[in-house]
Design an enzyme around this catalytic site. Structure first.
Site, PDB file in Angstrom:
ATOM      1  CG  ASP A 209      -1.978  -1.088   1.149  1.00  0.00           C
ATOM      2  OD1 ASP A 209      -2.228  -1.608   0.048  1.00  0.00           O
ATOM      3  OD2 ASP A 209      -2.549  -1.428   2.215  1.00  0.00           O
ATOM      4  CG  ASP A 211      -1.812   3.884   3.322  1.00  0.00           C
ATOM      5  OD1 ASP A 211      -1.284   2.761   3.157  1.00  0.00           O
ATOM      6  OD2 ASP A 211      -3.009   4.028   3.637  1.00  0.00           O
ATOM      7  CD1 TRP A 271     -10.165  -0.806   2.964  1.00  0.00           C
ATOM      8  CD2 TRP A 271     -11.690  -1.870   4.211  1.00  0.00           C
ATOM      9  NE1 TRP A 271      -9.569  -1.130   4.162  1.00  0.00           N
ATOM     10  CE2 TRP A 271     -10.487  -1.790   4.947  1.00  0.00           C
ATOM     11  CE3 TRP A 271     -12.800  -2.505   4.780  1.00  0.00           C
ATOM     12  CZ2 TRP A 271     -10.359  -2.310   6.227  1.00  0.00           C
ATOM     13  CZ3 TRP A 271     -12.674  -3.033   6.067  1.00  0.00           C
ATOM     14  CH2 TRP A 271     -11.456  -2.927   6.777  1.00  0.00           C
ATOM     15  CD  GLU A 274      -7.863  -6.573  -0.298  1.00  0.00           C
ATOM     16  OE1 GLU A 274      -7.025  -5.825   0.230  1.00  0.00           O
ATOM     17  OE2 GLU A 274      -9.093  -6.428  -0.157  1.00  0.00           O
ATOM     18  CG  ASP A 275      -6.316  -8.369   3.885  1.00  0.00           C
ATOM     19  OD1 ASP A 275      -7.510  -8.546   3.606  1.00  0.00           O
ATOM     20  OD2 ASP A 275      -5.933  -7.704   4.848  1.00  0.00           O
ATOM     21  CG  MET A 301      -1.591   4.166   7.540  1.00  0.00           C
ATOM     22  SD  MET A 301      -3.108   3.251   7.960  1.00  0.00           S
ATOM     23  CE  MET A 301      -2.622   1.613   7.446  1.00  0.00           C
ATOM     24  CG  HIS A 304      -5.588   7.983   4.216  1.00  0.00           C
ATOM     25  ND1 HIS A 304      -6.585   7.264   3.602  1.00  0.00           N
ATOM     26  CD2 HIS A 304      -4.567   7.096   4.424  1.00  0.00           C
ATOM     27  CE1 HIS A 304      -6.200   6.006   3.435  1.00  0.00           C
ATOM     28  NE2 HIS A 304      -4.977   5.879   3.927  1.00  0.00           N
ATOM     29  NE  ARG A 306     -12.437   2.471   4.430  1.00  0.00           N
ATOM     30  CZ  ARG A 306     -12.966   1.827   5.469  1.00  0.00           C
ATOM     31  NH1 ARG A 306     -14.275   1.715   5.580  1.00  0.00           N
ATOM     32  NH2 ARG A 306     -12.184   1.318   6.391  1.00  0.00           N
TER      33      ARG A 306
END
Length: 358
Positions: A209, A211, A271, A274-275, A301, A304, A306
């Site tokens: 990712d 971030d 969101w 998937e992981d 991180m 922020h 979403r």
């Protein structure tokens, strides 16, 4: 005195002169030949000095010998320089000697990428390889992306030096989803895998990712015997692993490991989920997740809100429950997409793709 008598006397005198001249010349020739023989004998006893024609005092002999030796050395050097030689680099060590350990990552200040761009060893497209050794792996870094330009600047600023200290042969690929439809992280990661292999024979893939930032360069961004979860303890979760099956954030897989699970699922729109599906795939294929310890694996991180069009996927739990049924049909073998454009920056390759809609 009669003329005849005078002529006879002159003739005898001339004959005597001739005899004396011949005698003189003979004596000179004898000594000349004897000296020449001695010089040749002396010269023969000077190794590597056959060009000497006279033997003078010790000082001049030393000078002549030195000159001859210097000439010989110069010739040898010149000959050696004329033959092109290729320096054979050794493999880089498993643990780079350039590592510094914990590093400071600060998001409060704007970053300037000019210093990073000036590195002559970075090639256009974000490609780098160490000059002092041959890296043990060729690593493609894949970043799923949309509307995160400021995050990307920080990532490039901190991660390029981080990766170079690890002596990696790497390339950076930013895979941007075209349009405004629902975001699909896992499908973008599949695209990154496929596109990176078109450019270089990568054998390791780090999926990150944009971030997330490692806080210790001993957390090596490369592949291991088992799939690697690299973002172990994130500040957002109090520097603790949120749950044992976590495989999100930053992970690494070899080409063989990736293909063994048929890549990532393509049907997780929005969101989440998937992981966990990827973790299931690894388990079903007999692999386990390796991790650095909680200190080395610390990450930070960028906070922020979403993104729009990345709302929680309401179907994620049902899909996770059916990973065993979908692993062979949903993945890299079913991936479809269209490349909209490719941009080559000095620090990264951005590939904008149309991956369809939910």
């Amino acid at each position: 005195m009669e003329p005849c008598a005078k002529f006879s006397l002159l003739q005898k005198a001339c004959g005597l002169v001739v005899v004396l001249c011949v005698l003189h010349l003979s004596v000179m020739l004898f000594f000349y030949l004897r000296n020449t023989g001695e010089e040749s004998e002396h010269a023969h006893h000077w190794p590597g000095n056959g060009t000497l024609s006279t033997i003078g005092n010790g000082s001049s002999t030393s000078t002549s010998t030195s000159t001859s030796t210097t000439t010989s050395t110069t010739t040898s050097t010149s000959t050696s320089a004329a033959i092109p030689t290729t320096k054979v680099l050794e493999k880089c060590p498993d643990t780079s000697p350039l590592l510094v350990g914990p590093i400071n990552v600060d998001f409060s200040q704007a970053v300037n990428l000019d210093e990073i761009r000036q590195n002559p060893n970075i090639s256009v497209g974000g490609r780098y390889k160490p000059q002092e050794c041959v890296s043990v792996q060729k690593v493609a870094l894949i970043l799923p992306f949309r509307n995160r330009d400021e995050h990307l600047k920080h990532w490039l600023y901190y991660l390029h030096p981080f990766l170079q200290r690890q002596q990696l042969d790497y390339g950076v690929y930013v895979i941007e989803q075209d349009g405004e439809d629902t975001f699909n992280r896992a499908k973008l990661l599949n695209v990154g895998y496929a596109e990176a292999l078109k450019e270089y024979d990568y054998d390791c893939f780090v999926f990150s990712d944009v971030d997330l930032f490692p806080l210790d360069d001993r957390n090596t961004y490369r592949c291991f015997d088992q799939p690697r979860h690299l973002s172990v303890s994130i500040d957002k979760f109090g520097f603790r692993l949120p749950y044992d099956q976590s495989f999100g954030g930053v992970s690494a897989m070899s080409k063989e490991q990736y293909l063994k699970i048929n890549g990532f699922p393509n049907n997780y729109w929005g969101w989440g989920g998937e992981d966990d599906d990827i973790y299931n795939r690894l388990t079903f294929r007999g692999m386990s997740v390796s991790r650095p310890d909680a200190i080395v694996g610390r990450c930070k991180m960028i906070r922020h809100s979403r993104d729009e069009k990345n709302e929680p996927n309401p179907q994620r739990f049902d899909r996770i429950a059916h990973t065993r049924q979908t692993i062979d049909t949903d993945g890299i073998n079913s991936l479809t997409y269209r490349v909209v454009k490719t941009d080559k920056d000095k620090l990264f390759t951005k590939i904008t793709v149309d991956i369809g809609k939910p």
